[in-house]
Enzyme design. Structure first.
Site, PDB file in Angstrom:
ATOM      1  N   CYS A 279       3.115  54.935  36.101  1.00  0.00           N
ATOM      2  CA  CYS A 279       1.903  54.442  35.762  1.00  0.00           C
ATOM      3  C   CYS A 279       2.061  53.414  34.406  1.00  0.00           C
ATOM      4  O   CYS A 279       2.167  54.161  33.404  1.00  0.00           O
ATOM      5  CB  CYS A 279       0.845  55.530  35.855  1.00  0.00           C
ATOM      6  SG  CYS A 279      -0.674  54.599  35.072  1.00  0.00           S
TER       7      CYS A 279
ATOM      8  N   SER B  90      -5.366  47.221  40.952  1.00  0.00           N
ATOM      9  CA  SER B  90      -4.003  47.450  41.550  1.00  0.00           C
ATOM     10  C   SER B  90      -3.354  48.593  40.709  1.00  0.00           C
ATOM     11  O   SER B  90      -2.259  49.210  40.971  1.00  0.00           O
ATOM     12  CB  SER B  90      -2.942  46.167  41.033  1.00  0.00           C
ATOM     13  OG  SER B  90      -3.616  45.958  39.635  1.00  0.00           O
TER      14      SER B  90
ATOM     15  N   ASN C  16     -13.053  46.969  38.072  1.00  0.00           N
ATOM     16  CA  ASN C  16     -12.716  46.736  39.504  1.00  0.00           C
ATOM     17  C   ASN C  16     -12.225  48.346  39.830  1.00  0.00           C
ATOM     18  O   ASN C  16     -11.112  48.686  39.422  1.00  0.00           O
ATOM     19  CB  ASN C  16     -11.545  46.034  39.948  1.00  0.00           C
ATOM     20  CG  ASN C  16     -12.220  44.430  39.487  1.00  0.00           C
ATOM     21  OD1 ASN C  16     -13.540  44.070  39.787  1.00  0.00           O
ATOM     22  ND2 ASN C  16     -11.232  43.724  39.250  1.00  0.00           N
TER      23      ASN C  16
ATOM     24  N   CYS D  25      -0.621  55.133  31.834  1.00  0.00           N
ATOM     25  CA  CYS D  25      -0.550  56.466  31.148  1.00  0.00           C
ATOM     26  C   CYS D  25       0.008  56.449  29.831  1.00  0.00           C
ATOM     27  O   CYS D  25       0.555  55.599  29.304  1.00  0.00           O
ATOM     28  CB  CYS D  25       0.237  57.270  31.938  1.00  0.00           C
ATOM     29  SG  CYS D  25      -0.676  58.149  33.278  1.00  0.00           S
TER      30      CYS D  25
ATOM     31  N   GLN E 111     -12.007  46.169  32.241  1.00  0.00           N
ATOM     32  CA  GLN E 111     -11.319  44.839  31.626  1.00  0.00           C
ATOM     33  C   GLN E 111     -12.402  44.158  30.978  1.00  0.00           C
ATOM     34  O   GLN E 111     -13.435  44.410  31.120  1.00  0.00           O
ATOM     35  CB  GLN E 111     -10.995  44.056  32.833  1.00  0.00           C
ATOM     36  CG  GLN E 111      -9.738  44.481  33.741  1.00  0.00           C
ATOM     37  CD  GLN E 111      -9.061  43.153  34.581  1.00  0.00           C
ATOM     38  OE1 GLN E 111      -8.642  42.178  34.049  1.00  0.00           O
ATOM     39  NE2 GLN E 111      -9.016  43.481  35.782  1.00  0.00           N
TER      40      GLN E 111
ATOM     41  N   HIS F  64      -9.657  52.619  34.198  1.00  0.00           N
ATOM     42  CA  HIS F  64      -9.717  51.590  33.442  1.00  0.00           C
ATOM     43  C   HIS F  64     -10.672  50.016  33.872  1.00  0.00           C
ATOM     44  O   HIS F  64     -11.002  50.296  34.872  1.00  0.00           O
ATOM     45  CB  HIS F  64      -8.257  50.877  33.099  1.00  0.00           C
ATOM     46  CG  HIS F  64      -7.804  49.802  34.323  1.00  0.00           C
ATOM     47  ND1 HIS F  64      -7.568  50.640  35.698  1.00  0.00           N
ATOM     48  CD2 HIS F  64      -7.498  48.626  34.522  1.00  0.00           C
ATOM     49  CE1 HIS F  64      -7.078  49.588  36.295  1.00  0.00           C
ATOM     50  NE2 HIS F  64      -7.291  48.549  35.767  1.00  0.00           N
TER      51      HIS F  64
ATOM     52  N   HIS G 268      -4.715  60.254  34.186  1.00  0.00           N
ATOM     53  CA  HIS G 268      -4.539  59.425  35.280  1.00  0.00           C
ATOM     54  C   HIS G 268      -5.173  59.948  36.721  1.00  0.00           C
ATOM     55  O   HIS G 268      -5.761  58.914  37.350  1.00  0.00           O
ATOM     56  CB  HIS G 268      -2.920  59.364  35.827  1.00  0.00           C
ATOM     57  CG  HIS G 268      -2.637  58.578  36.648  1.00  0.00           C
ATOM     58  ND1 HIS G 268      -2.439  57.360  36.398  1.00  0.00           N
ATOM     59  CD2 HIS G 268      -2.618  58.729  38.046  1.00  0.00           C
ATOM     60  CE1 HIS G 268      -1.897  56.714  37.595  1.00  0.00           C
ATOM     61  NE2 HIS G 268      -1.766  57.391  38.651  1.00  0.00           N
TER      62      HIS G 268
ATOM     63  N   HIS H 282      -5.510  54.383  37.651  1.00  0.00           N
ATOM     64  CA  HIS H 282      -5.627  55.078  36.417  1.00  0.00           C
ATOM     65  C   HIS H 282      -7.077  54.414  35.995  1.00  0.00           C
ATOM     66  O   HIS H 282      -7.364  53.072  36.008  1.00  0.00           O
ATOM     67  CB  HIS H 282      -4.612  54.441  35.322  1.00  0.00           C
ATOM     68  CG  HIS H 282      -4.698  55.391  34.083  1.00  0.00           C
ATOM     69  ND1 HIS H 282      -3.706  56.328  33.609  1.00  0.00           N
ATOM     70  CD2 HIS H 282      -5.576  55.181  33.137  1.00  0.00           C
ATOM     71  CE1 HIS H 282      -4.025  56.805  32.563  1.00  0.00           C
ATOM     72  NE2 HIS H 282      -5.233  56.346  32.238  1.00  0.00           N
TER      73      HIS H 282
HETATM   74  O1  LIG Z   1      -6.833  41.629  36.640  1.00  0.00           O
HETATM   75  P1  LIG Z   1      -6.433  42.471  38.029  1.00  0.00           P
HETATM   76  O2  LIG Z   1      -6.767  43.847  38.034  1.00  0.00           O
HETATM   77  O3  LIG Z   1      -4.846  42.254  38.201  1.00  0.00           O
HETATM   78  O4  LIG Z   1      -6.987  41.640  39.042  1.00  0.00           O
HETATM   79  C1  LIG Z   1      -8.069  41.762  39.777  1.00  0.00           C
HETATM   80  O5  LIG Z   1      -9.334  41.433  38.891  1.00  0.00           O
HETATM   81  C2  LIG Z   1      -9.302  40.127  38.588  1.00  0.00           C
HETATM   82  C3  LIG Z   1     -10.559  39.940  37.709  1.00  0.00           C
HETATM   83  O6  LIG Z   1     -11.652  40.383  38.622  1.00  0.00           O
HETATM   84  C4  LIG Z   1      -9.344  39.345  39.802  1.00  0.00           C
HETATM   85  O7  LIG Z   1      -9.109  37.924  39.453  1.00  0.00           O
HETATM   86  C5  LIG Z   1      -8.241  39.495  40.710  1.00  0.00           C
HETATM   87  O8  LIG Z   1      -8.202  38.723  41.749  1.00  0.00           O
HETATM   88  C6  LIG Z   1      -8.141  41.038  41.015  1.00  0.00           C
HETATM   89  O9  LIG Z   1      -6.976  41.232  41.977  1.00  0.00           O
END
Ligand SMILES: O=P(O)(O)O[C@H]1O[C@H](CO)[C@@H](O)[C@H](O)[C@H]1O
Ligand SMILES: O=P(O)(O)O[C@H]1O[C@H](CO)[C@@H](O)[C@H](O)[C@H]1O
Lengths: 349, 349
Positions: free
Chosen positions: B51, B162, B154, B54, B169, B167, B114, B165
């Site tokens: 990961c 993706s 997300n 981590c 943004q 997290h 994790h 873990h």
């Molecule tokens: O930044 P990540 O996690 O790779 O990507 C994810 O979040 C982003 C922000 O919401 C989006 O634009 C992407 O389509 C999504 O796959």
């Protein structure tokens, strides 16, 4: 260093909605470790006894489909809108506001053949679908309680489609929904200022630049709009400014069918698969006004980004901030333009 | 027959965006034959050597994470926004419009573990996440080139995440994106007319009605907004009208942590699975103005509808017309309110 749309993060303005999107061209190279879609099985029989859309089969509630041979339209058995709803509104200090909504939902089978989709259908049969769209638009639109008719198709399980039999839907209702309402505002403002439709002048710029054109014939153009949100989003529009489908003449409707066929064949050829999308017509509200500002068009919103299994997720930032894309509309258009014009399934034969 | 929100199709008005949605309560019983999601494996080790989030592990470009023990923030290795972008605009006859956009993207690991997610973390550690949100909001916001800071998460592969873990943004940028811009317009209009924030008065109505309340403590309330679009969408808001996170006092930040924990535990308990969603804070733009009209809040947008494997698809009509939902916000709130307040994984122990 000079500002370059192909390289630098930027925002683009959507003329039709008046909203912005974020473009991050440099980000298209990031690795993808997220969800992969399961490719759909693409071998269906021409007739499926278990399909509720095939000719002669039974639908919900025991209704039987006729043995139809072309298109077939019926009232959605699980309609989101109903014609008879008690009138009513709620208004609690202006803070909780609701109002009853009435309308109708219909389903259009494009073909009796369970195994076909638009790009695999004969041109004359696609033209048949366009003729049904026109007939339904007129038939529903004359009802004084119907002020907007939304014709659309969800294709592929990825787009929430629950039956692969080729079909589309119509939701027709009392009020004009948000998207066409925004487009009315934008188109009206432009028309009042210039005396021509917004899309007439926009199309002229696109035809000069050629960069985002995917296909054109005598009466219709398919392009990736400058403000496209989805990776391979396209806009299909007539060269002549008509407000709604019944204003197209016979040659224009043939050209529309060809544009539909050429676009969807390219889509299928892009990743050599039955390409998922939501698509739909936007046209004049059926409120009885002429709406000279309106320019009929069709949107295609496909979810796939890099391959048959990697889609674009409109999540997080996109839900809370603005729509965002990585590959540029110019790059997508070039890619689509360059694809073979014969369907990959028919190419070998 | 009287108009009844629990029975009849209707539209509801979203106070925060000024937009409408379509509610079709009668439709929640339709059978689902479409795509089913694959349930995610939910047994992860506390530390995963593969990961990139981590502690101690290597990220893209050979950078090594420190052996962090609480939260950990770093610059996104595949940032959609960049701090240094050449200034520039494009304007072709007002029809093609674009402008350079600058900003920064950061990643926040919520925990070194994790195998955890917010609802499984200790209250003090959730409070730690809130403190990082505050610190980042302030740190990014003082930059005169950053006028809006979007903090979000997300969660789950279904939401394009993706890496499991725990997290979130941050995307921080020069312009105010569409969603908070719409909310500014709506909140400002209300504040100018009433001298109180829109959400103060809205919350008062909700507390009177109680129907859509999911959880409340001394300083925070979680509710399903009257205009919720996603089946189990919620809104988390402070009772006191603060414009941004640093204006919360210590007790309020503790209450925020508890509200986050209580909501996400209920979400996981709903279908006894790690519940996917996109969530994020909306707060005052960092343009240096006081923005007394702004009332900090957090949105949760979860995609699931009926079970761990059946989601709501926002496609077709929703993309071309208006957002649409089947189950009512009142029904969803009742469901969430009634769930156990102890996480199902911990309930047995
Ligand atoms: O930044 P990540 O996690 O790779 O990507 C994810 O979040 C982003 C922000 O919401 C989006 O634009 C992407 O389509 C999504 O796959
Ligand atoms: O009517 P269908 O095909 O069952 O349902 C599909 O299309 C509808 C209209 O776009 C959406 O509201 C549903 O979420 C989607 O699953």
């Amino acid at each position: 260093m000079e500002f370059d749309l192909a390289q630098h993060p930027h925002r683009r303005f959507n003329q039709l909605t008046g909203e912005w999107l974020l473009v991050s061209p440099h980000r298209s190279l990031r690795p993808w470790q997220g969800q992969q879609e399961k490719p759909e099985a693409d071998t269906r029989p021409p007739y499926d006894p278990g399909c509720y859309l095939c000719p002669g089969n039974e639908r919900a509630g025991g209704i039987q489909n006729p043995p139809y041979t072309g298109t077939f339209v019926f009232e959605n058995d699980f309609a989101a809108l109903q014609p008879e709803v008690p009138e009513g509104t709620l208004d609690k200090q202006g803070l909780l506001r609701a109002e009853a909504e009435s309308g109708r939902c219909r389903v259009i089978c494009f073909s009796p053949r369970h195994d076909l989709t638009l790009p695999e259908m004969a041109l004359a049969d696609i033209r048949g679908v366009i003729d049904v769209w026109e007939a339904e638009y007129l038939r529903l639109g004359v009802d004084p309680h119907i002020n907007y008719v939304q014709i659309f198709e969800n294709k592929g399980t990825m787009m929430g489609c629950s039956n692969p039999h080729p079909h589309g839907q119509i939701w027709a209702q009392r009020t004009v929904p948000g998207e066409p309402a925004k487009e009315t505002v934008q188109q009206l403002a432009y028309f009042e200022q210039h005396g021509r439709t917004l899309l007439t002048d926009y199309l002229e710029v696109e035809l000069q630049e050629q960069k985002r054109i995917v296909f054109e014939n005598a009466h219709f153009v398919v392009l990736v709009p400058f403000w496209a949100v989805w990776p391979f989003e396209t806009l299909l529009l007539p060269r002549r400014a008509v407000a709604s489908i019944e204003q197209l003449d016979d040659a224009e409707k043939d050209a529309f069918a060809e544009a539909l066929q050429q676009l969807t064949i390219r889509y299928d050829n892009l990743f050599q698969m039955s390409f998922p999308y939501s698509a739909g017509l936007h046209q004049r509200p059926t409120d009885g006004l002429p709406h000279h500002e309106w320019h009929l068009h069709m949107h295609f919103y496909p979810p796939l980004l890099r391959s048959a299994t990697v889609r674009k997720f409109m999540v997080g930032y996109e839900m809370l901030g603005d729509p965002q894309r990585d590959i540029t509309p110019e790059w997508a258009a070039e890619k689509l333009r360059g694809l073979p014009t014969v369907h990959y399934k028919q190419a070998g034969s």
